[in-house]
Structure formats: C-alpha cells, structure tokens
Write a protein that holds these residues in place. Structure first.
Motif, PDB file in Angstrom:
ATOM      1  N   LEU A 131       0.835  -1.203   0.000  1.00 47.06           N
ATOM      2  CA  LEU A 131       0.000   0.000   0.000  1.00 47.06           C
ATOM      3  C   LEU A 131       0.872   1.257   0.000  1.00 47.06           C
ATOM      4  O   LEU A 131       0.557   2.247  -0.670  1.00 47.06           O
ATOM      5  N   SER A 132       1.977   1.214   0.737  1.00 49.15           N
ATOM      6  CA  SER A 132       2.910   2.344   0.728  1.00 49.15           C
ATOM      7  C   SER A 132       3.479   2.563  -0.668  1.00 49.15           C
ATOM      8  O   SER A 132       3.642   3.704  -1.118  1.00 49.15           O
ATOM      9  N   ALA A 133       3.767   1.469  -1.362  1.00 52.64           N
ATOM     10  CA  ALA A 133       4.291   1.581  -2.726  1.00 52.64           C
ATOM     11  C   ALA A 133       3.262   2.225  -3.652  1.00 52.64           C
ATOM     12  O   ALA A 133       3.610   3.021  -4.535  1.00 52.64           O
ATOM     13  N   VAL A 171      12.632   1.970   6.289  1.00 54.37           N
ATOM     14  CA  VAL A 171      11.853   0.793   6.690  1.00 54.37           C
ATOM     15  C   VAL A 171      11.152   0.116   5.514  1.00 54.37           C
ATOM     16  O   VAL A 171      10.707  -1.026   5.640  1.00 54.37           O
ATOM     17  N   LEU A 172      11.048   0.799   4.376  1.00 57.49           N
ATOM     18  CA  LEU A 172      10.363   0.216   3.224  1.00 57.49           C
ATOM     19  C   LEU A 172      11.339  -0.571   2.348  1.00 57.49           C
ATOM     20  O   LEU A 172      12.555  -0.407   2.460  1.00 57.49           O
ATOM     21  N   PRO A 173      10.821  -1.417   1.459  1.00 57.24           N
ATOM     22  CA  PRO A 173      11.698  -2.180   0.553  1.00 57.24           C
ATOM     23  C   PRO A 173      12.520  -1.273  -0.358  1.00 57.24           C
ATOM     24  O   PRO A 173      12.248  -0.076  -0.488  1.00 57.24           O
ATOM     25  N   VAL A 174      13.498  -1.873  -1.014  1.00 62.88           N
ATOM     26  CA  VAL A 174      14.486  -1.119  -1.786  1.00 62.88           C
ATOM     27  C   VAL A 174      13.841  -0.270  -2.880  1.00 62.88           C
ATOM     28  O   VAL A 174      14.219   0.889  -3.083  1.00 62.88           O
ATOM     29  N   GLU A 175      12.871  -0.821  -3.602  1.00 63.33           N
ATOM     30  CA  GLU A 175      12.254  -0.070  -4.694  1.00 63.33           C
ATOM     31  C   GLU A 175      11.562   1.190  -4.184  1.00 63.33           C
ATOM     32  O   GLU A 175      11.627   2.250  -4.818  1.00 63.33           O
ATOM     33  N   SER A 176      10.907   1.080  -3.038  1.00 63.59           N
ATOM     34  CA  SER A 176      10.263   2.260  -2.450  1.00 63.59           C
ATOM     35  C   SER A 176      11.307   3.244  -1.940  1.00 63.59           C
ATOM     36  O   SER A 176      11.128   4.466  -2.041  1.00 63.59           O
ATOM     37  N   GLN A 177      12.398   2.730  -1.386  1.00 60.55           N
ATOM     38  CA  GLN A 177      13.492   3.606  -0.964  1.00 60.55           C
ATOM     39  C   GLN A 177      14.024   4.404  -2.150  1.00 60.55           C
ATOM     40  O   GLN A 177      14.275   5.613  -2.046  1.00 60.55           O
ATOM     41  N   LYS A 178      14.178   3.735  -3.272  1.00 57.35           N
ATOM     42  CA  LYS A 178      14.686   4.405  -4.471  1.00 57.35           C
ATOM     43  C   LYS A 178      13.737   5.509  -4.922  1.00 57.35           C
ATOM     44  O   LYS A 178      14.172   6.615  -5.284  1.00 57.35           O
ATOM     45  N   GLY A 205      23.733   2.988   7.263  1.00 64.19           N
ATOM     46  CA  GLY A 205      23.827   1.709   6.573  1.00 64.19           C
ATOM     47  C   GLY A 205      22.490   1.036   6.342  1.00 64.19           C
ATOM     48  O   GLY A 205      22.442  -0.111   5.886  1.00 64.19           O
ATOM     49  N   ARG A 206      21.390   1.725   6.613  1.00 61.02           N
ATOM     50  CA  ARG A 206      20.069   1.117   6.417  1.00 61.02           C
ATOM     51  C   ARG A 206      19.545   1.319   4.999  1.00 61.02           C
ATOM     52  O   ARG A 206      18.479   0.825   4.652  1.00 61.02           O
ATOM     53  N   VAL A 207      20.280   2.074   4.211  1.00 59.19           N
ATOM     54  CA  VAL A 207      20.068   2.092   2.764  1.00 59.19           C
ATOM     55  C   VAL A 207      21.393   1.691   2.129  1.00 59.19           C
ATOM     56  O   VAL A 207      22.457   1.852   2.721  1.00 59.19           O
ATOM     57  N   ALA A 212      22.627   5.666  -1.174  1.00 60.02           N
ATOM     58  CA  ALA A 212      23.190   6.783  -0.414  1.00 60.02           C
ATOM     59  C   ALA A 212      23.934   7.745  -1.334  1.00 60.02           C
ATOM     60  O   ALA A 212      23.806   8.967  -1.208  1.00 60.02           O
ATOM     61  N   THR A 213      24.699   7.212  -2.277  1.00 55.96           N
ATOM     62  CA  THR A 213      25.412   8.084  -3.213  1.00 55.96           C
ATOM     63  C   THR A 213      24.435   8.810  -4.133  1.00 55.96           C
ATOM     64  O   THR A 213      24.653   9.963  -4.508  1.00 55.96           O
ATOM     65  N   MET A 214      23.337   8.153  -4.479  1.00 55.36           N
ATOM     66  CA  MET A 214      22.294   8.803  -5.277  1.00 55.36           C
ATOM     67  C   MET A 214      21.669   9.957  -4.499  1.00 55.36           C
ATOM     68  O   MET A 214      21.395  11.033  -5.057  1.00 55.36           O
ATOM     69  N   LEU A 215      21.466   9.756  -3.216  1.00 54.54           N
ATOM     70  CA  LEU A 215      20.920  10.811  -2.355  1.00 54.54           C
ATOM     71  C   LEU A 215      21.886  11.992  -2.283  1.00 54.54           C
ATOM     72  O   LEU A 215      21.485  13.157  -2.411  1.00 54.54           O
ATOM     73  N   LEU A 216      23.163  11.692  -2.080  1.00 55.65           N
ATOM     74  CA  LEU A 216      24.179  12.750  -2.005  1.00 55.65           C
ATOM     75  C   LEU A 216      24.234  13.549  -3.303  1.00 55.65           C
ATOM     76  O   LEU A 216      24.331  14.781  -3.290  1.00 55.65           O
ATOM     77  N   ARG A 217      24.145  12.841  -4.410  1.00 56.89           N
ATOM     78  CA  ARG A 217      24.208  13.512  -5.709  1.00 56.89           C
ATOM     79  C   ARG A 217      22.997  14.425  -5.910  1.00 56.89           C
ATOM     80  O   ARG A 217      23.108  15.510  -6.489  1.00 56.89           O
ATOM     81  N   THR A 218      21.848  13.997  -5.405  1.00 55.13           N
ATOM     82  CA  THR A 218      20.638  14.810  -5.534  1.00 55.13           C
ATOM     83  C   THR A 218      20.768  16.109  -4.752  1.00 55.13           C
ATOM     84  O   THR A 218      20.441  17.192  -5.256  1.00 55.13           O
ATOM     85  N   VAL A 219      21.244  16.014  -3.507  1.00 51.19           N
ATOM     86  CA  VAL A 219      21.443  17.224  -2.706  1.00 51.19           C
ATOM     87  C   VAL A 219      22.455  18.145  -3.383  1.00 51.19           C
ATOM     88  O   VAL A 219      22.278  19.367  -3.438  1.00 51.19           O
ATOM     89  N   HIS A 220      23.509  17.548  -3.913  1.00 51.36           N
ATOM     90  CA  HIS A 220      24.535  18.339  -4.597  1.00 51.36           C
ATOM     91  C   HIS A 220      23.946  19.088  -5.795  1.00 51.36           C
ATOM     92  O   HIS A 220      24.198  20.287  -5.978  1.00 51.36           O
ATOM     93  N   LEU A 221      23.138  18.400  -6.589  1.00 50.36           N
ATOM     94  CA  LEU A 221      22.583  19.016  -7.790  1.00 50.36           C
ATOM     95  C   LEU A 221      21.564  20.104  -7.474  1.00 50.36           C
ATOM     96  O   LEU A 221      21.352  21.010  -8.285  1.00 50.36           O
ATOM     97  N   ARG A 222      20.927  20.031  -6.297  1.00 54.75           N
ATOM     98  CA  ARG A 222      19.938  21.047  -5.928  1.00 54.75           C
ATOM     99  C   ARG A 222      20.573  22.296  -5.327  1.00 54.75           C
ATOM    100  O   ARG A 222      19.882  23.258  -5.013  1.00 54.75           O
TER     101      ARG A 222
END
Length: 359
Positions: A131-133, A171-178, A205-207, A212-222
């Motif tokens: 349902l979260s997905a 807490v959600l599965p990988v696809e939802s995390q992405k 380490g929970r992602v 994590a690198t994708m997250l860092l890149r997003t913050v950098h680009l913004r």
C-alpha cells in the motif's frame, strides 16, 4: 445496483442534468452514509462516478461526487482490498485525466486527497509495504508535475519520511526507498534539520551505498554551488547548510553521536599503542566499506564545485578548526604534529591532489 453507460458522448447537455441529478444524489448518499460496501458494489459505484466526472465536465459535479468518495476513503478499519480500490481510483483519476480535464485538475477534493498522501505514508510506514508503494506511485508523478498541495505537504512531513531511525526511507523495501530518493529532486527546500536526517540516512547503513550516493548527488545538484538555478528567490539548499551536510557525512557521525561516543565506556575502545596514540572505536568491515563509498561520492561532489581553490580553503579551514576543537588547551604533541604535517602537505601539493586524496 446502478449502472450507467455514457460511452461515445462528447458532452452531457442541460436536459441530461435533470435525470442524472437523482443518480448523483443516490451515489452521494450511498458512499457517504458511513456504511461498509462490498468490493463489487463499490467498484460499480466508482465506475459510474468516473464516467459522470469525465463526461459532465463540471467542477461542481466533480467535487460533489469526489467528496462522497473521499468520505468512504477516510473510513477507518477498511479492508485492504477496499482501501486499495479507493486509492487506485483517486490515483488513476489524477494521473490519467487531470491533464485533459481542467475541471478535474481544479478539484478541491482531489487537492485535499493529494495533500493527505505524505501524512498517510508516514502513518502507514512498513505495516503494508504494498500500500505504501501505491501511495508513492502517485506522490512521485504529482511531485514531478509540481503539484503545489502535495509539495507543501511533502515539505511539512519530510523529516518524518526521511527519519534515519523510523522513516519510510529506511523501513520500506528497496524499490520504495529508491522512489523516495528520487522524490527529493522535486522537494522545494532542504532545511538544516532535513539535511541532518539525510546525512544520518547515508551513514547508518540502512540504505545501500548506491542509494546513499544517489541521495548525495541529488542534494549536490539542488545546490546553487553546483549551478542549480531557480525562479524562486529561496534557494533549495543554502551554501552553509550544503557544506555542513557534506562535512557531517564525511565524518560518518552526527554531532550527537560523536558526543555519545566520547562518553562511551573505554571497554569499547581499541587501546592506544606506540604506533597510534589514539584510542579508536572498532567498526565492522561492512560499515567501513559502506562509508568508503560515501566518502568517495562526497569528495567527487566537492571536487566539482566552481572554484577548486576556494573549496580547498574551505576543507582546510574545516579540518584545522576540528583539530583545534578536539585538541583544545590540552592538545598533545602528536596532534600538533599532525596539524603541521597536514598544512605542509596541502600547501606543497594541493595543485596535484584530488579532493579524495586530501580527505
């Protein structure tokens, strides 16, 4: 059972409104009287609602019918199948029809429903990942389209969604995390408290390291430091918050965690030796490799800033400040030597050194 077929009609004339009125009243009363409907009965009613909304092209009719559906949607203790059906109805109506039908796009009820999605996501968490997905399947395109109501709600609940301990992002599965990491690209602003959460998300380490690198890149680009331009006067990421975020991530621990580590019983420390006067905390190989990937991405982001010399100065000042802070008046000789060696090395080789090497 009420059935209605309006296929092939481009519009509904004024004479049709008279006989459609009683049907609309019946649907509204059936959906909003608080009763529980069977899956089959509800599906038939929702099909009629959809067709009436699309064909009558009236904002008044649209909000009247959607209000009744929303009352049904807000009921507690609904069966998962019923909840899923209602969620899919609103989601598909928004995604498939709102661009072609202005009266749907301007619906106040649909706007209220969209604004409620981030709150529902926080409340649902990992209790029902499927349902979260489905919620994320609507949140993502709505955020990409710049829906104001959803973005405001998303901004308000961002710290809860991206909480490093209990947030949906961990807490959600990988696809939802992405998907949640991708949604960050459309978030209006990254205040300091949200960046603190995101830094811990990267380091706990929970992602995965790749997320994590994708997250860092997003913050950098913004950040304006990377060349991001915005029509708004308020920048998504302030320069000082940007640097603080990346330095905290480089450290691997938040300030609260560092203070907690300093107060930890010495039994958890590796003893100092003649080779290393430091008493250090042991970490697992998995944690070390995870943080190593993060460090490389942070250094890459910092290395792409407009002025490399200025970035070197910022890093040098930050490291010197930290060395002074942790040393204080009682700083030992080895720390003074470390500071001296660092300054000499950086001043002599900075032109040929990459950011990763300096770190």
């Amino acid at each position: 059972m009420v059935t209605l077929s309006l296929r092939g009609q481009d519009h509904v004339g004024a004479e049709d409104a008279d006989w459609l009125g009683p049907i609309r009243v019946f649907i509204r009363e059936t959906l909003s009287n608080g009763g529980k409907l069977s899956l089959k009965h509800l599906a038939a009613l929702l099909e009629v609602v959809w067709r009436m909304i699309v064909t009558q092209r009236s904002r008044v009719v649209t909000d009247d019918l959607l209000q009744a559906v929303f009352v049904q949607y807000q009921q507690r203790n609904l069966a998962v199948s019923i909840r899923t059906l209602l969620l899919r109805f609103f989601s598909q109506l928004y995604i498939q029809e709102h661009q072609n039908h202005p009266h749907i796009a301007r619906s106040r009820i649909l706007a209220r429903w969209l604004a409620s999605l981030p709150v529902q996501l926080v409340q649902l968490g990992s209790r029902n990942p499927q349902l979260s997905a489905q919620l994320l399947e609507t949140i993502h395109p709505a955020a990409a389209r710049g829906n104001k109501d959803l973005l405001q709600s998303l901004q308000k609940n961002a710290c809860s969604i991206y909480d490093p301990q209990e947030g949906c992002v961990v807490v959600l599965p990988v696809e939802s995390q992405k998907t949640l990491v991708q949604i960050l690209h459309f978030l209006p602003a990254f205040p300091a408290e949200l960046l603190a959460c995101l830094s811990q998300v990267c380091n706990t380490g929970r992602v995965s390291a790749s997320l994590a690198t994708m997250l860092l890149r997003t913050v950098h680009l913004r950040s304006p430091l990377s060349g991001w331009s915005s029509s708004s006067q308020d920048v998504p990421v302030k320069d000082v918050d940007y640097l603080s975020f990346f330095f905290t991530t480089l450290t691997g621990f938040s300030s609260e965690m560092l203070r907690a580590l300093q107060d930890t019983d010495e039994d958890g420390l590796l003893p100092s030796s003649t080779l290393s006067p430091l008493s250090v905390f042991a970490t697992t190989l998995e944690q070390f490799l995870h943080h190593w990937d993060i460090v490389e991405e942070v250094c890459h982001c910092l290395d792409t800033l407009g002025s490399r010399a200025q970035c070197f100065d910022v890093i040098q000042n930050a490291i010197i400040k930290n060395l002074h802070f942790y040393g204080g008046e009682t700083r030992e000789q080895w720390l003074t030597d470390l500071l001296y060696c660092y300054s000499v090395t950086l001043s002599g080789h900075r032109a040929n050194m990459g950011m990763r090497d300096i770190y």
